[in-house]
Motif scaffolding. Structure first.
Motif, PDB file in Angstrom:
ATOM      1  N   VAL A   8       1.043  -1.279   0.039  1.00 35.65           N
ATOM      2  CA  VAL A   8       0.192   0.116  -0.136  1.00 35.65           C
ATOM      3  C   VAL A   8       0.786   1.367  -0.325  1.00 35.65           C
ATOM      4  CG1 VAL A   8      -1.041   1.456   1.249  1.00 35.65           C
ATOM      5  CG2 VAL A   8      -1.675  -1.061   1.834  1.00 35.65           C
ATOM      6  N   GLY A   9       1.084   2.318  -0.799  1.00 36.04           N
ATOM      7  CA  GLY A   9       1.053   3.459  -0.664  1.00 36.04           C
ATOM      8  C   GLY A   9       0.772   4.478  -0.540  1.00 36.04           C
ATOM      9  N   GLY A  10       1.656   5.488  -0.038  1.00 34.14           N
ATOM     10  CA  GLY A  10       1.339   6.535   0.486  1.00 34.14           C
ATOM     11  C   GLY A  10       1.534   7.331   1.421  1.00 34.14           C
ATOM     12  N   ARG A  11       1.192   8.224   1.691  1.00 31.86           N
ATOM     13  CA  ARG A  11       2.576   9.014   3.313  1.00 31.86           C
ATOM     14  C   ARG A  11       0.841   9.912   3.989  1.00 31.86           C
ATOM     15  NH1 ARG A  11       3.618  14.585   0.006  1.00 31.86           N
ATOM     16  NH2 ARG A  11       4.480  15.419   1.806  1.00 31.86           N
ATOM     17  N   THR A  12       0.507   9.169   4.478  1.00 30.46           N
ATOM     18  CA  THR A  12      -0.505   9.424   5.827  1.00 30.46           C
ATOM     19  C   THR A  12      -0.413   8.151   6.789  1.00 30.46           C
ATOM     20  OG1 THR A  12      -2.409   8.717   4.705  1.00 30.46           O
ATOM     21  CG2 THR A  12      -2.040  10.859   4.092  1.00 30.46           C
ATOM     22  N   ARG A  13      -0.677   7.879   7.668  1.00 27.35           N
ATOM     23  CA  ARG A  13      -0.870   7.166   9.161  1.00 27.35           C
ATOM     24  C   ARG A  13      -1.661   6.717   9.017  1.00 27.35           C
ATOM     25  NH1 ARG A  13       1.854   8.137  13.465  1.00 27.35           N
ATOM     26  NH2 ARG A  13       3.351  10.187  13.751  1.00 27.35           N
ATOM     27  N   ARG A  14      -2.946   7.166   7.750  1.00 28.17           N
ATOM     28  CA  ARG A  14      -4.242   6.257   7.777  1.00 28.17           C
ATOM     29  C   ARG A  14      -3.346   5.325   6.985  1.00 28.17           C
ATOM     30  NH1 ARG A  14      -6.829   2.930   7.716  1.00 28.17           N
ATOM     31  NH2 ARG A  14      -8.773   2.075   7.054  1.00 28.17           N
ATOM     32  N   SER A  15      -2.530   5.506   5.279  1.00 24.93           N
ATOM     33  CA  SER A  15      -1.918   4.416   4.670  1.00 24.93           C
ATOM     34  C   SER A  15      -1.581   3.386   5.345  1.00 24.93           C
ATOM     35  CB  SER A  15      -1.443   5.622   3.397  1.00 24.93           C
ATOM     36  OG  SER A  15       0.003   5.859   4.032  1.00 24.93           O
ATOM     37  N   LEU A  16      -0.358   3.951   6.178  1.00 23.95           N
ATOM     38  CA  LEU A  16       0.191   2.609   7.406  1.00 23.95           C
ATOM     39  C   LEU A  16      -1.187   1.904   8.090  1.00 23.95           C
ATOM     40  CD1 LEU A  16       2.490   1.520   7.969  1.00 23.95           C
ATOM     41  CD2 LEU A  16       2.682   3.178   9.594  1.00 23.95           C
ATOM     42  N   ARG A  17      -1.854   2.618   8.717  1.00 22.65           N
ATOM     43  CA  ARG A  17      -2.658   1.523   8.949  1.00 22.65           C
ATOM     44  C   ARG A  17      -3.791   0.459   7.919  1.00 22.65           C
ATOM     45  NH1 ARG A  17      -3.863   6.225  11.480  1.00 22.65           N
ATOM     46  NH2 ARG A  17      -5.572   6.230  10.198  1.00 22.65           N
ATOM     47  N   ARG A  18      -3.977   1.243   6.733  1.00 23.74           N
ATOM     48  CA  ARG A  18      -4.488   0.544   5.756  1.00 23.74           C
ATOM     49  C   ARG A  18      -3.557  -0.879   4.980  1.00 23.74           C
ATOM     50  NH1 ARG A  18      -5.582   4.024   2.535  1.00 23.74           N
ATOM     51  NH2 ARG A  18      -7.169   4.532   2.981  1.00 23.74           N
ATOM     52  N   ALA A  19      -1.838  -0.230   5.075  1.00 19.68           N
ATOM     53  CA  ALA A  19      -1.540  -1.356   4.638  1.00 19.68           C
ATOM     54  C   ALA A  19      -1.207  -3.014   5.104  1.00 19.68           C
ATOM     55  CB  ALA A  19      -0.062  -0.881   4.765  1.00 19.68           C
ATOM     56  N   CYS A  20      -1.209  -2.797   7.471  1.00 19.09           N
ATOM     57  CA  CYS A  20      -0.819  -3.115   8.201  1.00 19.09           C
ATOM     58  C   CYS A  20      -2.232  -4.548   8.317  1.00 19.09           C
ATOM     59  CB  CYS A  20      -0.544  -2.841   9.222  1.00 19.09           C
ATOM     60  SG  CYS A  20       0.810  -1.985   9.761  1.00 19.09           S
ATOM     61  N   GLU A  21      -3.328  -2.954   7.863  1.00 21.92           N
ATOM     62  CA  GLU A  21      -4.600  -4.046   8.099  1.00 21.92           C
ATOM     63  C   GLU A  21      -5.012  -5.201   6.925  1.00 21.92           C
ATOM     64  OE1 GLU A  21      -7.873  -0.494   8.467  1.00 21.92           O
ATOM     65  OE2 GLU A  21      -6.948  -0.122  10.193  1.00 21.92           O
ATOM     66  N   HIS A  22      -4.618  -4.805   5.402  1.00 20.64           N
ATOM     67  CA  HIS A  22      -5.223  -5.167   4.649  1.00 20.64           C
ATOM     68  C   HIS A  22      -3.958  -5.662   3.889  1.00 20.64           C
ATOM     69  CE1 HIS A  22      -9.343  -3.441   6.182  1.00 20.64           C
ATOM     70  NE2 HIS A  22      -8.891  -2.667   5.614  1.00 20.64           N
ATOM     71  N   GLY A  23      -2.763  -5.850   3.858  1.00 18.25           N
ATOM     72  CA  GLY A  23      -1.856  -5.702   2.664  1.00 18.25           C
ATOM     73  C   GLY A  23      -0.751  -6.268   3.203  1.00 18.25           C
ATOM     74  N   ASP A  24       0.334  -6.458   2.979  1.00 17.64           N
ATOM     75  CA  ASP A  24       2.137  -7.258   2.786  1.00 17.64           C
ATOM     76  C   ASP A  24       2.603  -6.052   2.956  1.00 17.64           C
ATOM     77  OD1 ASP A  24       0.802  -9.890   3.086  1.00 17.64           O
ATOM     78  OD2 ASP A  24       0.228  -8.491   0.896  1.00 17.64           O
ATOM     79  N   GLY A  25       2.512  -4.416   2.635  1.00 14.17           N
ATOM     80  CA  GLY A  25       3.551  -3.826   2.943  1.00 14.17           C
ATOM     81  C   GLY A  25       3.440  -2.418   2.258  1.00 14.17           C
ATOM     82  N   TRP A  26       4.118  -1.866   2.742  1.00 15.74           N
ATOM     83  CA  TRP A  26       3.631  -0.036   3.208  1.00 15.74           C
ATOM     84  C   TRP A  26       4.707  -0.065   2.824  1.00 15.74           C
ATOM     85  CZ3 TRP A  26       5.906   3.786   7.043  1.00 15.74           C
ATOM     86  CH2 TRP A  26       5.378   5.103   6.481  1.00 15.74           C
ATOM     87  N   LYS A  27       4.525   1.311   0.950  1.00 15.62           N
ATOM     88  CA  LYS A  27       5.581   1.954   0.524  1.00 15.62           C
ATOM     89  C   LYS A  27       5.281   3.576   0.488  1.00 15.62           C
ATOM     90  CE  LYS A  27       8.036   3.775  -3.425  1.00 15.62           C
ATOM     91  NZ  LYS A  27       7.811   5.008  -3.698  1.00 15.62           N
ATOM     92  N   PRO A  28       5.426   4.242   1.547  1.00 20.13           N
ATOM     93  CA  PRO A  28       5.752   5.500   1.976  1.00 20.13           C
ATOM     94  C   PRO A  28       6.179   6.693   0.397  1.00 20.13           C
ATOM     95  CG  PRO A  28       7.542   4.902   3.464  1.00 20.13           C
ATOM     96  CD  PRO A  28       6.846   3.500   2.307  1.00 20.13           C
ATOM     97  N   PHE A  29       5.847   7.720  -0.189  1.00 19.82           N
ATOM     98  CA  PHE A  29       6.768   8.885  -0.397  1.00 19.82           C
ATOM     99  C   PHE A  29       6.656  10.316   0.388  1.00 19.82           C
ATOM    100  CE2 PHE A  29       2.649   8.416  -1.948  1.00 19.82           C
ATOM    101  CZ  PHE A  29       1.880  10.190  -2.383  1.00 19.82           C
ATOM    102  N   GLY A  30       7.469  11.028  -0.009  1.00 16.76           N
ATOM    103  CA  GLY A  30       7.027  12.100   0.282  1.00 16.76           C
ATOM    104  C   GLY A  30       7.596  12.520   1.610  1.00 16.76           C
ATOM    105  N   LEU A  31       7.926  11.865   2.098  1.00 23.72           N
ATOM    106  CA  LEU A  31       8.550  11.200   3.921  1.00 23.72           C
ATOM    107  C   LEU A  31       9.911  11.791   4.202  1.00 23.72           C
ATOM    108  CD1 LEU A  31       5.789   9.047   4.947  1.00 23.72           C
ATOM    109  CD2 LEU A  31       5.521  11.536   5.006  1.00 23.72           C
ATOM    110  N   THR A  32      10.431  12.427   5.239  1.00 26.18           N
ATOM    111  CA  THR A  32      11.622  12.122   5.264  1.00 26.18           C
ATOM    112  C   THR A  32      12.334  10.807   5.833  1.00 26.18           C
ATOM    113  OG1 THR A  32      11.565  12.919   7.594  1.00 26.18           O
ATOM    114  CG2 THR A  32      11.974  14.561   5.627  1.00 26.18           C
TER     115      THR A  32
END
Length: 298
Positions: free
Chosen positions: A183-207
């Protein structure tokens, strides 16, 4: 420690693409993908945009190859490297359409699809495709659940908030019993979505500091991947800086690196790909066996 590549040529953003990419095409793309495959890289990528508003092309870039066509083409020119969307916008597709198209790609590639997904942010593109924009977040959650239910199923069934289906045949369909979803994204919701429904998180635009802080706020499932892309990897010209950039990414929580290289042409990029494997010899490079290589010979 695993490394994939952000595939050049197929996405050309003004601040990232090298000048030679604008003049390159299928021949260069095929050579680079084959080299990454032979060197044992984990995956290559292709992003999705149908259109880019002309007013924002100077910042977003305007060249985005279609991921299904591109990854299908590269599947036939590689043996084992995984084929990752980076990312597919869920709101643009019905989950059964994804299950059918990328399930077919999974069949053709021998089970090598990794589905990177996101909720999307370009409202003009949603409008063009007549896709709902305001509730794209909860729709994406339901789409992932529906896709999980449909993947690798000849007659899938699902009853959710936005998507419902039963009594329908999807053939061909995926061959992997479990589809890896990042799951891609740059918000805490994207991370929660990744943990709840995915197998990984692919963040962008963050340090890296922001990413590390966000990761500390969640309980990650076992085997959960964090896919990060440190910039300006130059293992030939600056091996010390390259090692430092990669190590800092892993310290921040990365399990897989989306490698983006300094490169001045396709030959130089292939040399950089090889140099990184030497710089990190103990990483999880997956190289073809002698039998696999000889099977490819005419």
């Amino acid at each position: 420690m695993r490394f994939g590549i952000l595939t050049p040529i197929v996405v050309q953003q003004p601040t990232e693409a090298a000048p030679w990419e604008a003049m390159a095409g299928v021949t260069e793309l095929s050579r680079i993908a084959a080299a990454a495959d032979q060197l044992g890289y984990h995956h290559l990528t292709c992003s999705e945009h149908v259109i880019i508003p002309a007013a924002t092309a100077a910042t977003r870039g305007s060249t985005y190859w279609d991921p299904l066509a591109t990854l299908g083409f590269l599947a036939g020119r590689t043996r084992q490297i995984r084929l990752a969307t980076n990312v597919l916008v869920l709101g643009y597709h019905h989950p059964l359409a994804i299950a059918k198209s990328y399930g077919t790609l999974d069949q053709l590639s021998g089970g090598r699809v990794v589905l990177g997904v996101g909720v999307g942010s370009l409202e003009e593109e949603f409008d063009l495709l007549e896709a709902p924009f305001a509730d794209r977040g909860p729709r994406a959650d339901d789409a992932i659940r529906a896709l999980r239910a449909a993947w690798a199923q000849a007659i899938p069934e699902y009853a959710g908030t936005y998507y419902r289906f039963s009594g329908l045949v999807v053939d061909p369909h995926g061959v992997q019993r479990h589809l890896p979803i990042w799951v891609g994204g740059r918000t805490r919701r994207s991370l929660r979505r990744a943990c709840e429904h995915g197998d990984g998180w692919k963040p962008f635009g963050l340090t890296l500091a922001q990413i590390a802080d966000m990761l500390r706020t969640v309980d990650r499932p076992s085997g959960f991947d964090v896919v990060l892309q440190p910039r300006n990897l130059d293992p030939l010209g600056d091996p010390t800086g390259t090692r430092s950039n990669v190590e800092r990414a892993f310290e921040a929580g990365a399990t897989i690196i989306n490698a983006r290289f300094v490169h001045h042409g396709p030959d130089h990029l292939i040399e950089q790909l090889a140099a990184l494997t030497t710089l990190f010899p103990d990483a999880g490079w997956t190289r073809p066996t002698f039998e696999q290589v000889t099977e490819e010979q005419p």
